[in-house]
Design a protein around this motif. Structure first.
Motif, PDB file in Angstrom:
ATOM      1  N   ALA A 225      11.369-109.451  17.430  1.00 36.72           N
ATOM      2  CA  ALA A 225      12.359-108.819  18.018  1.00 36.72           C
ATOM      3  C   ALA A 225      12.762-109.572  19.257  1.00 36.72           C
ATOM      4  N   ALA A 226      11.959-110.422  19.856  1.00 37.20           N
ATOM      5  CA  ALA A 226      12.352-111.538  20.853  1.00 37.20           C
ATOM      6  C   ALA A 226      13.216-112.720  20.303  1.00 37.20           C
ATOM      7  N   LEU A 227      12.904-113.058  19.080  1.00 42.37           N
ATOM      8  CA  LEU A 227      13.713-114.149  18.269  1.00 42.37           C
ATOM      9  C   LEU A 227      14.958-113.603  17.605  1.00 42.37           C
ATOM     10  N   ARG A 228      14.954-112.253  17.456  1.00 44.31           N
ATOM     11  CA  ARG A 228      16.018-111.705  16.697  1.00 44.31           C
ATOM     12  C   ARG A 228      15.978-112.036  15.317  1.00 44.31           C
ATOM     13  N   THR A 229      14.669-112.066  14.593  1.00 48.95           N
ATOM     14  CA  THR A 229      14.405-112.611  13.309  1.00 48.95           C
ATOM     15  C   THR A 229      13.778-111.475  12.515  1.00 48.95           C
ATOM     16  N   THR A 230      14.747-110.934  11.434  1.00 52.47           N
ATOM     17  CA  THR A 230      14.378-109.433  11.037  1.00 52.47           C
ATOM     18  C   THR A 230      13.166-109.782  10.205  1.00 52.47           C
ATOM     19  N   LEU A 231      12.805-110.856   9.466  1.00 52.77           N
ATOM     20  CA  LEU A 231      11.751-111.022   8.505  1.00 52.77           C
ATOM     21  C   LEU A 231      10.486-110.826   9.452  1.00 52.77           C
ATOM     22  N   LEU A 232      10.306-111.445  10.581  1.00 55.61           N
ATOM     23  CA  LEU A 232       9.284-111.247  11.358  1.00 55.61           C
ATOM     24  C   LEU A 232       9.035-109.835  11.835  1.00 55.61           C
ATOM     25  N   ILE A 233      10.036-109.006  12.135  1.00 53.63           N
ATOM     26  CA  ILE A 233       9.836-107.798  12.389  1.00 53.63           C
ATOM     27  C   ILE A 233       9.145-107.051  11.297  1.00 53.63           C
ATOM     28  N   VAL A 234       9.915-107.072   9.917  1.00 56.93           N
ATOM     29  CA  VAL A 234       9.728-106.383   8.835  1.00 56.93           C
ATOM     30  C   VAL A 234       8.038-106.584   8.352  1.00 56.93           C
ATOM     31  N   ALA A 235       7.682-107.901   8.373  1.00 61.58           N
ATOM     32  CA  ALA A 235       6.355-108.575   7.907  1.00 61.58           C
ATOM     33  C   ALA A 235       5.318-108.023   8.795  1.00 61.58           C
TER      34      ALA A 235
ATOM     35  N   MET B   1      21.788 -99.933  25.108  1.00 61.75           N
ATOM     36  CA  MET B   1      21.037-100.701  23.998  1.00 61.75           C
ATOM     37  C   MET B   1      22.386-101.320  23.010  1.00 61.75           C
ATOM     38  N   THR B   2      22.305-102.557  22.788  1.00 56.15           N
ATOM     39  CA  THR B   2      23.197-103.119  22.046  1.00 56.15           C
ATOM     40  C   THR B   2      23.128-102.870  20.545  1.00 56.15           C
ATOM     41  N   GLU B   3      24.034-103.032  19.581  1.00 49.85           N
ATOM     42  CA  GLU B   3      24.202-102.865  18.350  1.00 49.85           C
ATOM     43  C   GLU B   3      22.963-103.271  17.563  1.00 49.85           C
ATOM     44  N   THR B   4      22.943-104.739  18.018  1.00 51.41           N
ATOM     45  CA  THR B   4      21.973-105.491  17.316  1.00 51.41           C
ATOM     46  C   THR B   4      20.571-104.890  17.701  1.00 51.41           C
ATOM     47  N   THR B   5      20.210-104.518  18.836  1.00 53.30           N
ATOM     48  CA  THR B   5      18.811-104.003  19.211  1.00 53.30           C
ATOM     49  C   THR B   5      18.617-102.658  18.345  1.00 53.30           C
ATOM     50  N   LEU B   6      19.583-101.899  18.290  1.00 56.54           N
ATOM     51  CA  LEU B   6      19.754-100.593  17.620  1.00 56.54           C
ATOM     52  C   LEU B   6      19.089-100.925  16.218  1.00 56.54           C
ATOM     53  N   GLY B   7      19.729-101.893  15.518  1.00 57.07           N
ATOM     54  CA  GLY B   7      19.845-102.293  13.965  1.00 57.07           C
ATOM     55  C   GLY B   7      18.298-102.761  14.108  1.00 57.07           C
ATOM     56  N   LEU B   8      17.737-103.823  14.943  1.00 57.26           N
ATOM     57  CA  LEU B   8      16.156-104.285  14.659  1.00 57.26           C
ATOM     58  C   LEU B   8      15.246-103.050  15.015  1.00 57.26           C
ATOM     59  N   PHE B   9      15.637-102.079  15.761  1.00 53.98           N
ATOM     60  CA  PHE B   9      14.652-100.868  15.941  1.00 53.98           C
ATOM     61  C   PHE B   9      14.637-100.127  14.757  1.00 53.98           C
ATOM     62  N   THR B  10      15.901 -99.895  14.205  1.00 61.82           N
ATOM     63  CA  THR B  10      16.023 -99.108  12.838  1.00 61.82           C
ATOM     64  C   THR B  10      15.098 -99.880  12.080  1.00 61.82           C
ATOM     65  N   ILE B  11      15.015-101.023  11.821  1.00 58.62           N
ATOM     66  CA  ILE B  11      14.364-101.843  10.718  1.00 58.62           C
ATOM     67  C   ILE B  11      12.795-101.757  10.947  1.00 58.62           C
ATOM     68  N   PHE B  12      12.563-101.661  12.466  1.00 60.37           N
ATOM     69  CA  PHE B  12      11.114-101.558  12.743  1.00 60.37           C
ATOM     70  C   PHE B  12      10.603-100.049  12.323  1.00 60.37           C
ATOM     71  N   VAL B  13      11.219 -99.134  12.654  1.00 60.96           N
ATOM     72  CA  VAL B  13      10.807 -97.835  12.043  1.00 60.96           C
ATOM     73  C   VAL B  13      10.447 -97.663  10.708  1.00 60.96           C
ATOM     74  N   LEU B  14      11.600 -98.109   9.912  1.00 57.09           N
ATOM     75  CA  LEU B  14      11.565 -97.995   8.659  1.00 57.09           C
ATOM     76  C   LEU B  14      10.394 -98.835   7.991  1.00 57.09           C
ATOM     77  N   SER B  15      10.120 -99.810   8.504  1.00 50.88           N
ATOM     78  CA  SER B  15       8.899-100.729   8.151  1.00 50.88           C
ATOM     79  C   SER B  15       7.604 -99.792   8.548  1.00 50.88           C
ATOM     80  N   VAL B  16       7.335 -99.400   9.864  1.00 48.99           N
ATOM     81  CA  VAL B  16       6.330 -98.523   9.818  1.00 48.99           C
ATOM     82  C   VAL B  16       5.812 -97.542   8.565  1.00 48.99           C
ATOM     83  N   PHE B  17       7.042 -97.004   8.152  1.00 47.40           N
ATOM     84  CA  PHE B  17       6.924 -95.930   7.152  1.00 47.40           C
ATOM     85  C   PHE B  17       6.541 -96.616   5.684  1.00 47.40           C
ATOM     86  N   VAL B  18       7.014 -97.796   5.391  1.00 46.96           N
ATOM     87  CA  VAL B  18       6.743 -98.375   4.307  1.00 46.96           C
ATOM     88  C   VAL B  18       5.442 -99.031   4.358  1.00 46.96           C
TER      89      VAL B  18
END
Lengths: 459, 96
Positions: A225-235, B1-18
């Motif tokens: 999240a800090a680096l804005r790297t999606t792969l790190l967040i997902v993995a 909250m910026t759009e990027t932050t919101l997008g990253l947060f969405t990815i985070f929540v979905l990843s929890v469920f996966v």
């Protein structure tokens, strides 16, 4: 498509690899392939990262990669299978340490937004806990220190003070974006990690390793999240979430809730914490699931079935034969160990099994089968109890002392199919039921065996 | 909250469920290999470490990045190798 977008696409592919890898690792058939898919995803991800625009110090990066590989591969290859858990703990710890370092370095660049600062501080905190916590688990399992729970005097107060300090440092870091606060936070978190693991007893350490593993996952996700790297967040999140679930499963497999594994020594009275491994708390029975036992059986080399009166009561002789045939067809060697007085009359079991057309070669007398138990992977005790009770051999005070028994306790694993914890015909408690290598499957023998047959088919 | 932050947060929540879904049913013999495999996967912090070392400035970031790359490589490479060794025991035993 820009180069950055192309890298993002490759990262997406890697994220899918990691999901498929975890899925594969959940089943014995696909586990090895799953691990390889994960490794492929990792390799591709590293390759794509080299295409990052403006990347310099390439030489240094390669040197660091080579050093890491030169340390990691030989360590992973040389480790004895019995020492694997502490190896995993060590790898997990360095991962957590890396996450904390990356976060600190990112913070050092400055211009962090509030969200980035929060992610950095979280990652620093959790990564540092994972690093030092894993170091202590390693030391405990490697017997560099005692495996017994260690509780410091006034530890609860110390923990609380450290937690408050950490919280204050987080607030400081958030308001001032102070790198000093982040560094101090890492140090305090490191001490917290040590104190968190010290009270955990040796046998419970694997559960803690799993928990720290999911901590590292979360630290990696926060770094992402800090680096804005999606792969790190997902993995990272994948590992954090699945690791939490796995920790619960491991804890349940040991028959205790997670909270008592982690904090048992802290909350228990001093006497209980100081007591040896023979006290009542350790006489917990491990109840398995049909699927666990099915996998245990399906991947064994050699299985001995010990039938008893329960088999006759349940009329399960045909079902046990079906299970044995199924295992044989998978290449498992199956024999029956027949105790002379198993059942209610001599020869009871032979008659029963003959009725189900069990091949005569598979029936072994006690004296023939006893020397083979140390070479046996799994003993499946179906409705028998007294004839495998080690008290007959080891406890001179026991009413059945001196009775010859089947030494099933010498096998690598024992599975009891029983209706309840009630003692057998002789009315004597069986210590083997509480042995760590024993798994209990409660229920009617025929029902359980029928479920086992279908579970082995899919194992 | 910026759009990027919101997008990253969405990815985070979905990843929890996966993450929860993907390992809903695991036999206890696979607990350790699964833990080890997941352990190797969070070695992906390696790519973050490479970015920090490769795009950072000054000695502090350089040293932090370098150490992070070494540690993350040990985590990732060692993790996959040790998992593979554990899983060797499942190979061939079923089909002899």
């Amino acid at each position: 498509m820009s180069r950055v977008q192309a890298i993002e696409l490759v990262y997406l592919f890697c994220a899918v690899c990691f999901i498929v890898a975890l899925k594969g690792l959940s089943s014995p058939r696909s586990a090895r392939l799953g691990n390889i898919i994960g490794a492929v995803g990792m390799t591709v991800a590293v390759g794509a990262t080299f295409a990052t625009p403006g990347l310099h110090r390439i030489g240094l990066i390669v040197v660091a990669l080579v050093i890491g590989t030169a340390v990691g591969v030989p360590a992973a290859r040389a480790v004895k299978m019995t020492a694997v858990p502490q190896m995993v703990a060590a790898f997990n710890g360095v991962g957590g340490g890396a996450a904390a370092l990356v976060s600190l370095a990112e913070f050092d660049r400055g211009h962090a937004s509030f969200g980035t600062a929060a992610a950095v501080l979280f990652s620093t905190l959790v990564g540092a806990v994972s690093f030092t916590g894993s170091a202590i688990t390693f030391a405990k399992l490697q017997e560099l220190m005692t495996g017994r729970p260690i509780v410091l005097p006034r530890q609860r107060e110390i923990n609380a003070a450290l937690a408050v300090t950490a919280l204050a440092l987080v607030v400081w870091g958030l308001s001032d974006r102070s790198v000093t606060a982040a560094v101090l936070l890492a140090l305090v978190a490191g001490v917290l990690g040590v104190l968190f693991v010290l009270p955990v007893g040796g046998a419970d350490v694997p559960v803690v390793i799993s928990l720290l593993n999911s901590f590292t996952g979360l630290a990696v996700a926060a770094t992402g999240a800090a680096l804005r790297t999606t792969l790190l967040i997902v993995a990272g999140t994948l590992v954090g979430a699945s690791g939490t679930l796995l920790t619960r499963m491991m804890s349940q497999a040991m028959g205790r809730p997670l909270s008592s594994t982690l904090f048992g020594a802290l909350t228990a009275t001093a006497s209980a914490a100081a007591a040896g491994p023979d006290d009542g708390a350790d006489r917990s029975v491990r109840t398995g699931t049909v699927d666990d036992v099915a996998v245990l059986l399906a991947y064994a080399h050699r299985v001995v079935v010990v039938p008893g009166y329960g088999l006759a009561v349940a009329q399960a002789q045909h079902t046990i034969r079906e299970l044995a045939d199924l295992l044989e067809s998978r290449g498992v060697e199956v024999v029956y160990g027949i105790h002379p007085v198993a059942g209610r009359m001599p020869g009871h079991m032979n008659v029963l099994l003959a009725e189900a057309n069990v091949p005569y070669e598979q029936l072994r007398e006690m004296d023939d089968v006893n020397p083979q138990f140390p070479l046996t992977d799994v003993v499946l005790v179906v409705g028998a109890n007294d004839v495998v009770n080690p008290a007959a051999r080891d406890s001179p005070g026991s009413p059945i002392y001196g009775m010859p028994i089947l030494n099933v306790d010498e096998a690598k694993a024992v599975v009891f199919l029983k209706r309840s914890m009630r003692p057998g015909f002789a009315g004597i408690d069986n210590a083997l039921l509480y042995d760590p290598k024993t798994t209990m499957l409660f229920g009617d023998a025929k029902d359980t065996l029928t479920s086992l047959v279908s579970a082995v088919k899919t194992a | 909250m910026t759009e990027t932050t919101l997008g990253l947060f969405t990815i985070f929540v979905l990843s929890v469920f996966v993450g929860f879904e993907v390992i809903s049913k695991v036999s206890s013999v696979l607990h350790t290999p699964l833990m080890s495999g997941a352990n190797a996967i969070h070695g992906v912090i390696l790519i973050g470490s490479i970015v920090i070392l490769g795009t950072g400035h000054g000695a502090v970031q350089g040293v932090l990045g370098f150490v992070a790359v070494v540690l993350a490589t040990v985590n990732a490479v060692g993790g996959f190798v040790v998992t593979d060794r554990m899983l060797e025991m499942f190979k061939g035993r079923a089909r002899k």
